[in-house]
Every structure is written in C-alpha cells, then in structure tokens.
Scaffold this active site. Sequence first.
Site, short mmCIF file in Angstrom:
data_model
loop_
_atom_site.label_atom_id
_atom_site.label_comp_id
_atom_site.label_asym_id
_atom_site.label_seq_id
_atom_site.Cartn_x
_atom_site.Cartn_y
_atom_site.Cartn_z
N CYS A 18 -10.64 0.40 7.18
CA CYS A 18 -10.13 1.87 7.65
C CYS A 18 -10.90 2.90 6.87
O CYS A 18 -11.01 4.05 7.52
CB CYS A 18 -8.70 1.89 7.20
SG CYS A 18 -8.26 1.24 5.55
N GLU B 18 0.92 -1.06 0.01
CA GLU B 18 0.09 -0.08 0.18
C GLU B 18 1.00 1.37 -0.13
O GLU B 18 0.75 2.18 0.73
CB GLU B 18 -0.68 0.17 1.07
CG GLU B 18 -1.80 -1.17 1.28
CD GLU B 18 -2.70 -1.30 2.62
OE1 GLU B 18 -3.90 -1.29 2.16
OE2 GLU B 18 -2.35 -1.01 3.88
O1 FUB Z 1 -3.15 -0.42 9.15
C1 FUB Z 1 -4.29 0.31 9.39
C2 FUB Z 1 -5.03 0.74 8.01
O2 FUB Z 1 -5.25 -0.38 7.27
C3 FUB Z 1 -4.08 1.64 7.28
O3 FUB Z 1 -4.12 2.80 7.70
C4 FUB Z 1 -4.67 1.19 5.61
O4 FUB Z 1 -3.63 1.68 4.86
C5 FUB Z 1 -4.86 -0.31 5.84
O5 FUB Z 1 -3.61 -1.20 5.53
ZN ZN Z 2 -7.90 3.23 4.60
#
Ligand code: FUB
Ligand code: ZN
Length: 631
Positions: A414, A320
Amino acid sequence: MTIDTDNSHLADDATTPTVAGPAHPRATTTLRPLALSDVRLGDGFWLERQRANRDVSIPDGLRQLHDAGNLHNFEVAAGRADGDVIGPIFADSDVYKWLEAAAWEYAREPDSSLLDDQLRVTELVAAAQESDGYLNTVVPRREGERYGHPERNHEHYCAGHLIQAGVAQKRATGRDDLLNVAVKVADHLVREFGPRSATGSAGDVDGHPVIETALVELYRETGTRDYLDLAAWFVDARGHDSLERFGGNSTYLSDRVPVREATTLEGHAVRAVYLTTGATDVAIETGDDALLAALGAQYDHMSATKQYVTGGLGARWDGEAFGDEYELPSDRAYAETCAAIGAVQWAWRMLLATGEASYGDQIERLLFNGFLAGVSLRGGDYFYVNPLQVRHDAHADEERNPKNGRLRWFGCACCPPNIMRTLSSLGGYLATSTGDGVQLHQYASGTLRATTDAGDLELRVETAYPWNGRVRVTVVAAPEAPVTLSLRIPAWAAGATLDGAATQPGGYARITRSFAAGDALVLELPLAPRITRPHSRVDALRGTVAVERGPLVYAFEAQDQPGLVLDDVAVDAASLSEQAEASVAEARELALPGLVTVSLRTPCGDALTGIPYFAWANRTVDDMRVWLPEG
Ligand code: FUB
Ligand code: ZN
C-alpha cells in the site's frame, strides 16, 4: 544551490489547460487550492525528491506491479490470461494508486512514455470491468460473490482508489479513458448502496474508507450530485457497528462511534484518517459546519495525544492501530507511511476549510518527517513502518520490520504507490488563494500563479529551506490594486521576521499593498536547533529529549557515533549545536546538498551527531534513536 528563474513552464492561458489537483472543492472554502499547473517547483529540496520519484520510483513501481501479479490479475479478469488471481484482496488498489501517481507526474512534466504506460494499464483496467460497472479482479474469483464480506474485502476501497486515479488522469491529461471506467463504477455503487439503492445492500459500509473522499472528488469533477450524496451517506452510516454482523471489529474499522460524535481517532490508523478526510470533504461540499467542527476537534485531540514528534500516527503493530492517549513507544511505533499520507490529505482539507495555520504546520511536520522517511533518498525503496528507535539487537521478525531496511516492494504494497502519488502531486499542497491574495503554507523554491479579485498574481520563491530559513518571495506579475501576501509562520519559529519586522509564530504574517514586478519580501525563519521534551504522560519517553531544527526532526544513527553504544548514551541538552557542513564523513555520503547535522554531547564530553530523521537508514540499517535520555 541553483534557483529556477524560468517561469515559462507555468501554464500558458492560451494553450495549456488548467490542471486541478487532487482535492479541488466546488463549494466556497476559506482558502482555494491553486491549480497544479499554476505551481512549479524549482531546484531545491522537494524537486530532488520529485525527480527521484519520477526517475526511479514510478518506473520501478510499474515493474513491481507486473512482477507481484497485480497486472496479471487484470489480465485474468479481462479474459486474457489463465490462472489464479494473486496477492492481497486489495491488490487492485496498488495499480490505481500507481495510475494516479503517473497522472500527476504527467501533469508535472509531460512525457509520451509516461502517458503510454498509463494508457496501456488503463486499457487493461477497462477490459476487466464487468458490464454493470462492478470492477474487482480478486474478490469474485477468490470469494465467489460480491460484497459478501465488506469488513475485509475492500471492494469500496479499491473502487475509491480507481475513482481517484480516474479523476487524476482526466485532470492531468484531459483524457476520459479511466474516468469513464470510474464513473461506471460509481454509478454501480449508487445503484447498490446508499440512499438510491435499488438492491437492498443499503446497510453496508466498507471496512476500509477512501470511497468517501473519492466520491466527493468525482462529484467535484463531474457535477453529479449522486456521488456526493452517496459519500455523505457512507459517512453517516459509519459508527453504528454495522460491520459486526460480518464478524468485523467496530473499533478497528472506525465503526464504533458515528463520525460526527467521535472525539478522537481510534482503530486502524489509515482507515481512520481516510475516513475523516472523506468526512471533511463531505462537510466542505454540504456546508455542514457541525461536522467540520467535530472533525477539527478530532484532529486537535489526535495531534495532541496520539501523534509522534515525526507526525507519525498509529502506535500499535497490533491492528496497525492508534493506541490510547499518550501511548507512543519509540521502538514499537508503527507509524505507517500511509497514515502520514492520509493525515496530510486530511490536514490539507481542514486548512482549505478553516484557513488555520496549525494545519499548515501539521502538513510540514508530516511531509518532512513521518512521510519522507518512507522512501529512500534515491527513490524506489520504502519503509512501511516508521519507528523512532531501532535497538542494537533488533531482530527483523517479518517483512515490515525496519531492521530489514527499506524494501523495494511488499506483499502488502500500500505504501509505495501512495508515496509516489503524494510526491507527484506535492505542488498542490504548497499555496492557496483568496479573493484578496495568496497564502504560502509550505516553503520550496519555485514559481506560482494565483487568481485574486484584483487580477493574477505571479510569484517566484527562492529558498534553500529546510537547510536555510531565508525565503525570498519576488513578485513576477501583480495587479495594480492592493493584494495581501500571507506567509505561514510555523509555531516553532519564534523570532521569525518578514522584511525585518517581527512576526507572530503559529499564524500568518500578512502584507497588504500594491505590488509591482520585481518587488520582493524576505522571510527569515530562525532554524537554530532546538530541544523538544515529551509530554509528561508519555511514559516511554520520560526523561528523554529530541532535537528539531526548523521542520526537521533529527535521528541519531550508530554509524555516526563511533565508540558509543546508542542504547546506553545520555546527553547534555545544553550542548546542542549544528554543523552547516556535514562534519561526519558518513553523513556526507547521504548526498544531500545543504545537509545540516546537529551535535549533542554526553556528560563525559563525547559528541553525538544527528541527521534528519527522514534520511536515516540510507547508508546501512543501524541502531537509531530520535529520543535520547538526558544525563
Ligand atoms: O488494507 C489496505 C491497506 O493495507 C491499509 O491501508 C494498510 O494499513 C494496510 O493494512
Ligand atoms: Zn501503507
């Protein structure tokens, strides 16, 4: 369009407490944020989005938190239910983000059921807190120990979101319920970590930032200096590979280069921008100009080399993460909605600190495009990943793949509550004040009030932006002495005028004089659609063009181009035009009052219709492109 001309909803000094927004510096900043209670959106583009957020997203979000087990986890931790805890290790954070959204929404428009829901969830959260302040429903039950794996367990991350929610609830409702829980968590962290640590965990930072910005906001709310000191300590403790000893990857975790030495953003995009957001807060409150300058340079580098035209951040699905410079593929773009939100938060703090209009431009690009595409027009459906192209034969290989369309929730959820808290607090990002006047950074209908050295200034803004570039600012009340009204002129707005006078794009048009009630200024932002060409180093985009109109990036969906194969089309950039009424039957179904579509022709003369990128995939999920080859 109807214009909201009723100012009675602005906070009445005598009876209504002032509600500070999500970032409210104690230190003197170049620009001061307005209180949330001093900004009220009127009928128009963003109020529509806030209504969908209130009517659909927030109530549905609470149901989803129940159905997905996040609330069950708190029941278990509180000893009120049996069974295993469910969901990702950071499941608690989604509850806290929802609580924050509900709090800001309550401030926007109080309602007893919105308060009851918050307080019910708050009571459950409080019941799950351990006697020493530690609060996490998942980690101790799944891992057996606290803080054993900071690189992956998100304990500070969850605490950070709890603290933000506690501050929001206090500011929005005046109640201490959640703030008391947050203070106990923060005091526990002060004992366990950082300069005052009594327990020897002093070397650990969390794998996922957000605690930094949360602790600074708690300091702002309570005045307790320990919270700011711990935040500053966390910022400086990062970048020394300390998470490697737990098996973490320093690049992914923003732990490879100290924040003040970094020249770019790398690794996991959300983590990286949350860290720089918190570091900016620390720089503001400690007067650390060197840190602020480093962050400004990082922002510039990020926006010049690692940001999509939509504002989206994070090119790689793998981790990501940010890619290398100019690594910006359209089809495999990750551009997580949360990363756009983090960048809005960072840009806002940089704007407060520096007063530079470019951060206002950034917020506008992010909000109208990379952020807003993350939620459906009706509310309640979400994109996690925001690509700039979906190919004809795209295969939805997993949940986050946009070929699935927007989903009502995710296993890793999230983004949805992050969108909710951003929309409900949006009024806080529109304008600022200084001793000598008011600055309008974003254009939306509504009313606002600001305090200047000369006295209070109250303004009404009327506009059909982003469909129409006329913004009328009427003075409702003003002090007798001269004040300065500053209006951001976006960098794209060549030819903009203020009261007929030419303005300079990429800065603020300022008028200093005495104003009286009824005086009006008219800003005209030219919104002719424009062709945007990519940087020559972006190999994935070479030879293509995109269309922008004002703050909006446009997308071309297959359903609006009957008889054409989107993957194969080429366009004549010189043919660009716009239609004030959506000329395509399908585009009309978007139910966006005022919608302006754009048109491009192929070299053979076939017309392609573009709709705003944020609105794509609201009918069927179809092939889609932002960048089109020039033929
Ligand atoms: O790790 C917590 C959240 O989940 C992150 O901010 C997002 O990118 C997702 O991976
Ligand atoms: Zn998110």
